[in-house]
Design an enzyme around this catalytic site. Structure first.
Site, PDB file in Angstrom:
ATOM      1  N   ASP A  52       0.929  -1.080  -0.093  1.00 59.68           N
ATOM      2  CA  ASP A  52      -0.178   0.037  -0.174  1.00 59.68           C
ATOM      3  C   ASP A  52       1.312   1.345   0.296  1.00 59.68           C
ATOM      4  OD1 ASP A  52      -2.583  -1.708   0.101  1.00 59.68           O
ATOM      5  OD2 ASP A  52      -2.795  -0.901   1.615  1.00 59.68           O
ATOM      6  N   GLY A  53       1.722   1.460   0.268  1.00 60.36           N
ATOM      7  CA  GLY A  53       2.691   2.497   0.935  1.00 60.36           C
ATOM      8  C   GLY A  53       3.239   2.826  -0.487  1.00 60.36           C
ATOM      9  N   GLU A 125      -4.838  10.456   3.689  1.00 59.06           N
ATOM     10  CA  GLU A 125      -4.721  11.641   4.748  1.00 59.06           C
ATOM     11  C   GLU A 125      -4.123  12.368   4.554  1.00 59.06           C
ATOM     12  OE1 GLU A 125      -1.670   8.727   5.542  1.00 59.06           O
ATOM     13  OE2 GLU A 125      -3.901   8.053   6.137  1.00 59.06           O
ATOM     14  N   ARG A 151      -6.448  21.897  20.860  1.00 66.79           N
ATOM     15  CA  ARG A 151      -5.339  21.752  21.466  1.00 66.79           C
ATOM     16  C   ARG A 151      -4.608  20.455  21.692  1.00 66.79           C
ATOM     17  NH1 ARG A 151      -2.373  25.556  26.475  1.00 66.79           N
ATOM     18  NH2 ARG A 151      -0.211  24.872  25.673  1.00 66.79           N
ATOM     19  N   ASP A 153      -1.068  17.003  20.253  1.00 62.67           N
ATOM     20  CA  ASP A 153      -1.008  16.991  19.133  1.00 62.67           C
ATOM     21  C   ASP A 153      -0.945  17.198  17.834  1.00 62.67           C
ATOM     22  OD1 ASP A 153       0.645  16.319  21.367  1.00 62.67           O
ATOM     23  OD2 ASP A 153       0.271  14.033  20.968  1.00 62.67           O
ATOM     24  N   LYS A 168      -7.238   4.971  11.332  1.00 60.26           N
ATOM     25  CA  LYS A 168      -8.487   3.291  12.188  1.00 60.26           C
ATOM     26  C   LYS A 168      -7.387   3.462  13.465  1.00 60.26           C
ATOM     27  CE  LYS A 168      -9.206  -1.200  11.919  1.00 60.26           C
ATOM     28  NZ  LYS A 168      -9.074  -1.869  12.572  1.00 60.26           N
ATOM     29  N   SER A 169      -6.112   4.020  13.448  1.00 67.52           N
ATOM     30  CA  SER A 169      -5.186   3.755  14.780  1.00 67.52           C
ATOM     31  C   SER A 169      -5.344   4.556  15.922  1.00 67.52           C
ATOM     32  CB  SER A 169      -4.289   4.111  13.976  1.00 67.52           C
ATOM     33  OG  SER A 169      -3.626   5.195  13.639  1.00 67.52           O
ATOM     34  N   ALA A 188      -4.543  13.133  20.664  1.00 70.32           N
ATOM     35  CA  ALA A 188      -4.219  13.488  21.867  1.00 70.32           C
ATOM     36  C   ALA A 188      -4.122  14.723  22.290  1.00 70.32           C
ATOM     37  CB  ALA A 188      -2.321  13.134  22.791  1.00 70.32           C
TER      38      ALA A 188
END
Length: 268
Positions: A52-53, A125, A151, A153, A168-169, A188
């Site tokens: 996929d990459g 994405e 606010r 990451d 999904k992760s 986060a």
């Protein structure tokens, strides 16, 4: 496969074992009246060999072409959302390219504009992340509405096919690519009396515009990720995301829908 689709360009990362396998595949293609070309601009079919990459890189490096088909071939025994074929199954590949039962699948793209100047396409994405050991502050607008001040990451904006990746992760939803939409997920997030976010992923219609305004508080040099590449751009003030009117066309094999692939990748 239409008779005029006879020019093949192979995108792959060379290594000795793969080169040997590909040479026999090149010869098989020539024996079946296909032409292997050295310049992707001459191709009607662009074939990514790897995973996929590699498929994402092939699409980006060849300019998200609208006038050709993209095909993914696995070079190792691994599941993939973009790779229909296995490199050792030559007969299936040739049959698919000649078989009238092959359909064309269309994957949606998003387009990301930075500082109202440079526009990029993404198949999986776009992510906006802090590069400092401190949180990044982003005002999130949906159309003209200031929806929230984030606010944390960073944020991920995923296409439907990209929903099975980084999105999904972070516990984002897996979205059917037949839905014209894109998804925003948090990395986060910090929630307190001053900053309050939705705290979950949300999905926007393709008719919406998402605008992210980065607060200039020393963290105005975030990392912009587009598919599996990172872009280092200084002084980012705003990032605008829309669903593109362009798509990536790929080969769709019989009985191998998007949900067949999701099942094979995550549930088998």
């Amino acid at each position: 496969m239409n008779d005029h689709r006879r020019n093949l360009f192979f995108y792959y990362h060379q290594n000795k074992e793969l080169n040997v396998k590909l040479e026999s595949l090149f010869q098989l293609a020539r024996d079946n009246d296909f032409h292997v070309v050295e310049d992707s601009r001459e191709a009607n079919i662009i074939i990514a060999v790897g995973g996929d990459g590699t498929f994402l890189q092939a699409v980006r490096k060849t300019g998200f072409r609208q006038d050709c088909l993209y095909v993914g071939i696995r070079s190792q025994n691994e599941a993939g959302l973009y790779c229909d074929f296995d490199i050792d199954d030559h007969d299936e590949m040739i049959d698919a390219m000649k078989n009238s039962e092959v359909e064309v699948r269309r994957f949606p793209l998003i387009e990301t504009t930075i500082n109202n100047e440079s526009t990029f396409h993404c198949l999986n994405e776009c992510s906006v992340r802090s590069t400092l050991i401190k949180s990044i502050v982003i005002d999130v607008y949906i159309d003209d509405l200031l929806f929230e001040t984030f606010r944390g990451d960073g944020l991920i904006i995923a296409t439907p096919t990209g929903s099975t990746g980084y999105n999904k992760s972070t516990k984002g939803a897996v979205v059917d690519p037949k839905l014209p939409c894109f998804q925003i997920s948090e990395l986060a997030s910090l929630n307190n009396n001053r900053y309050r976010t939705l705290g979950s992923s949300f999905i926007l219609s393709g008719e919406r515009t998402l605008k992210l305004t980065v607060r200039q508080d020393g963290n105005d040099h975030p990392l912009i990720g587009m598919d599996n590449e990172a872009f280092s751009i200084r002084n980012i003030h705003d990032v605008t995301v829309n669903l593109s009117n362009q798509v990536i066309k790929t080969v769709k094999l019989k009985d191998n829908t998007y949900w067949n692939r999701v099942q094979r990748t995550f549930l088998d």
